[in-house]
Motif scaffolding. Structure first.
Motif, PDB file in Angstrom:
ATOM      1  N   MET A  64      34.956  99.316  39.273  1.00 38.60           N
ATOM      2  CA  MET A  64      35.006  98.815  37.896  1.00 38.60           C
ATOM      3  C   MET A  64      33.644  98.744  37.222  1.00 38.60           C
ATOM      4  N   VAL A  65      32.592  98.396  37.976  1.00 35.56           N
ATOM      5  CA  VAL A  65      31.287  98.220  37.335  1.00 35.56           C
ATOM      6  C   VAL A  65      30.165  99.011  38.014  1.00 35.56           C
ATOM      7  N   GLY A  66      30.536  99.936  38.886  1.00 39.56           N
ATOM      8  CA  GLY A  66      29.570 100.906  39.394  1.00 39.56           C
ATOM      9  C   GLY A  66      28.559 100.408  40.407  1.00 39.56           C
ATOM     10  N   VAL A  67      28.863  99.340  41.124  1.00 42.30           N
ATOM     11  CA  VAL A  67      27.951  98.917  42.189  1.00 42.30           C
ATOM     12  C   VAL A  67      27.984  99.981  43.281  1.00 42.30           C
ATOM     13  N   GLN A  68      26.822 100.361  43.752  1.00 42.76           N
ATOM     14  CA  GLN A  68      26.728 101.398  44.778  1.00 42.76           C
ATOM     15  C   GLN A  68      27.154 100.850  46.143  1.00 42.76           C
ATOM     16  N   GLU A  69      27.895 101.663  46.883  1.00 44.32           N
ATOM     17  CA  GLU A  69      28.301 101.262  48.232  1.00 44.32           C
ATOM     18  C   GLU A  69      27.082 100.935  49.091  1.00 44.32           C
ATOM     19  N   SER A  70      26.012 101.697  48.913  1.00 40.56           N
ATOM     20  CA  SER A  70      24.798 101.472  49.704  1.00 40.56           C
ATOM     21  C   SER A  70      24.182 100.107  49.399  1.00 40.56           C
ATOM     22  N   THR A  71      24.287  99.650  48.166  1.00 42.33           N
ATOM     23  CA  THR A  71      23.783  98.327  47.797  1.00 42.33           C
ATOM     24  C   THR A  71      24.571  97.244  48.529  1.00 42.33           C
ATOM     25  N   LEU A  72      25.883  97.373  48.517  1.00 40.28           N
ATOM     26  CA  LEU A  72      26.733  96.388  49.189  1.00 40.28           C
ATOM     27  C   LEU A  72      26.500  96.390  50.694  1.00 40.28           C
ATOM     28  N   MET A  73      26.330  97.577  51.272  1.00 43.64           N
ATOM     29  CA  MET A  73      26.097  97.680  52.716  1.00 43.64           C
ATOM     30  C   MET A  73      24.754  97.067  53.098  1.00 43.64           C
ATOM     31  N   ARG A  74      23.736  97.321  52.306  1.00 42.55           N
ATOM     32  CA  ARG A  74      22.389  96.874  52.660  1.00 42.55           C
ATOM     33  C   ARG A  74      22.142  95.403  52.343  1.00 42.55           C
ATOM     34  N   GLN A  81      20.451  92.328  44.157  1.00 37.81           N
ATOM     35  CA  GLN A  81      20.668  93.740  43.866  1.00 37.81           C
ATOM     36  C   GLN A  81      22.088  93.987  43.348  1.00 37.81           C
ATOM     37  N   THR A  82      23.066  93.301  43.953  1.00 40.45           N
ATOM     38  CA  THR A  82      24.456  93.502  43.545  1.00 40.45           C
ATOM     39  C   THR A  82      24.702  92.978  42.137  1.00 40.45           C
ATOM     40  N   VAL A  83      24.216  91.776  41.816  1.00 35.68           N
ATOM     41  CA  VAL A  83      24.481  91.264  40.466  1.00 35.68           C
ATOM     42  C   VAL A  83      23.721  92.062  39.414  1.00 35.68           C
ATOM     43  N   ARG A  84      22.562  92.606  39.759  1.00 34.02           N
ATOM     44  CA  ARG A  84      21.860  93.490  38.809  1.00 34.02           C
ATOM     45  C   ARG A  84      22.717  94.715  38.489  1.00 34.02           C
ATOM     46  N   GLU A  85      23.307  95.322  39.519  1.00 29.68           N
ATOM     47  CA  GLU A  85      24.152  96.488  39.296  1.00 29.68           C
ATOM     48  C   GLU A  85      25.450  96.094  38.590  1.00 29.68           C
ATOM     49  N   MET A  86      25.992  94.930  38.912  1.00 30.96           N
ATOM     50  CA  MET A  86      27.213  94.462  38.251  1.00 30.96           C
ATOM     51  C   MET A  86      27.002  94.295  36.756  1.00 30.96           C
ATOM     52  N   VAL A  87      25.928  93.616  36.362  1.00 34.67           N
ATOM     53  CA  VAL A  87      25.727  93.366  34.932  1.00 34.67           C
ATOM     54  C   VAL A  87      25.416  94.663  34.188  1.00 34.67           C
ATOM     55  N   CYS A  91      27.959  96.051  31.264  1.00 31.99           N
ATOM     56  CA  CYS A  91      27.452  96.298  29.905  1.00 31.99           C
ATOM     57  C   CYS A  91      27.703  97.749  29.493  1.00 31.99           C
ATOM     58  N   GLN A  92      27.484  98.670  30.422  1.00 31.13           N
ATOM     59  CA  GLN A  92      27.714 100.082  30.108  1.00 31.13           C
ATOM     60  C   GLN A  92      29.201 100.343  29.865  1.00 31.13           C
ATOM     61  N   ALA A  93      30.068  99.838  30.739  1.00 32.93           N
ATOM     62  CA  ALA A  93      31.511 100.091  30.615  1.00 32.93           C
ATOM     63  C   ALA A  93      32.089  99.472  29.337  1.00 32.93           C
ATOM     64  N   ALA A  94      31.551  98.321  28.926  1.00 31.68           N
ATOM     65  CA  ALA A  94      32.059  97.620  27.744  1.00 31.68           C
ATOM     66  C   ALA A  94      31.287  97.960  26.477  1.00 31.68           C
ATOM     67  N   SER A  95      30.259  98.787  26.597  1.00 30.12           N
ATOM     68  CA  SER A  95      29.364  99.090  25.470  1.00 30.12           C
ATOM     69  C   SER A  95      28.884  97.798  24.811  1.00 30.12           C
ATOM     70  N   ALA A  96      28.486  96.849  25.657  1.00 23.42           N
ATOM     71  CA  ALA A  96      28.047  95.532  25.186  1.00 23.42           C
ATOM     72  C   ALA A  96      26.555  95.355  25.464  1.00 23.42           C
ATOM     73  N   PRO A  97      25.789  94.886  24.483  1.00 25.01           N
ATOM     74  CA  PRO A  97      24.372  94.665  24.712  1.00 25.01           C
ATOM     75  C   PRO A  97      24.072  93.418  25.555  1.00 25.01           C
ATOM     76  N   TYR A  98      25.043  92.518  25.669  1.00 28.54           N
ATOM     77  CA  TYR A  98      24.853  91.288  26.432  1.00 28.54           C
ATOM     78  C   TYR A  98      25.870  91.239  27.568  1.00 28.54           C
ATOM     79  N   GLY A  99      25.427  90.725  28.711  1.00 26.43           N
ATOM     80  CA  GLY A  99      26.339  90.659  29.847  1.00 26.43           C
ATOM     81  C   GLY A  99      25.969  89.569  30.823  1.00 26.43           C
ATOM     82  N   ILE A 100      26.974  89.195  31.613  1.00 22.33           N
ATOM     83  CA  ILE A 100      26.818  88.191  32.664  1.00 22.33           C
ATOM     84  C   ILE A 100      27.453  88.756  33.925  1.00 22.33           C
TER      85      ILE A 100
END
Length: 163
Positions: A64-74, A81-87, A91-100
């Motif tokens: 859903m939000v493009g977190v890399q499998e390698s990030t989750l594994m490591r 690292q995971t929440v950085r990729e999540m946000v 933001c990219q998927a929703a075309s939103a400038p703000y995200g949590i």
């Protein structure tokens, strides 16, 4: 923070976003959609909150939000690292400038020595920067989740929307 306070924070966030003609999105794990709930408690929130993502499982985080499998594994799901990729992905998927983004261990089980129950990583993003913090919240499962929502909303308002 009580429900009324969360509602008031959401209302303030909405007003600021409307004034900026901007939107916010949320990628939530341990909060299970609570941020989306308090946003959508506000009548008219569709003007500034188009969508959120409840990415409870690792596969949901990836799909859903493009977190890399390698990030989750490591680093694991509960990590900076995971929440950085999540946000970023939300933001990219929703075309939103703000995200949590929120990922944590709300308990009562699931903790470890490195990541005790109450450990929550949160990321709040604006158009030009991301704030990431780790917290160890106290209390029961609901208290940990409520504190996570409150911190995320307050940080979005204070750091990105009040000028």
């Amino acid at each position: 923070m009580h429900d009324e306070q969360l509602t008031q924070l959401s209302r303030e966030i909405g007003d600021k976003l409307i004034a900026r003609q901007a939107t916010v999105t949320a990628a939530e794990s341990c909060t299970g959609g609570w941020i989306a709930k308090v946003f959508t408690d506000i009548s008219g929130s569709s003007a500034w909150f188009e969508r959120g993502f409840v990415t409870y499982s690792n596969s949901a985080k990836q799909q859903m939000v493009g977190v890399q499998e390698s990030t989750l594994m490591r680093y694991g799901a509960v990590s900076e690292q995971t929440v950085r990729e999540m946000v970023a992905g939300a933001c990219q998927a929703a075309s939103a400038p703000y995200g949590i983004a929120v990922s944590g261990i709300a308990g009562p089980g699931g903790g470890s020595t490195d990541k005790p129950v109450g450990t929550v990583w949160l990321a709040v993003a604006g158009p030009d920067r991301v704030i990431v913090q780790r917290h160890i919240f106290t209390g029961d499962r609901e208290a940990v989740r409520r504190q996570s929502v409150a911190w995320a909303l307050q940080t979005l308002l204070d750091e990105f929307l009040i000028n």
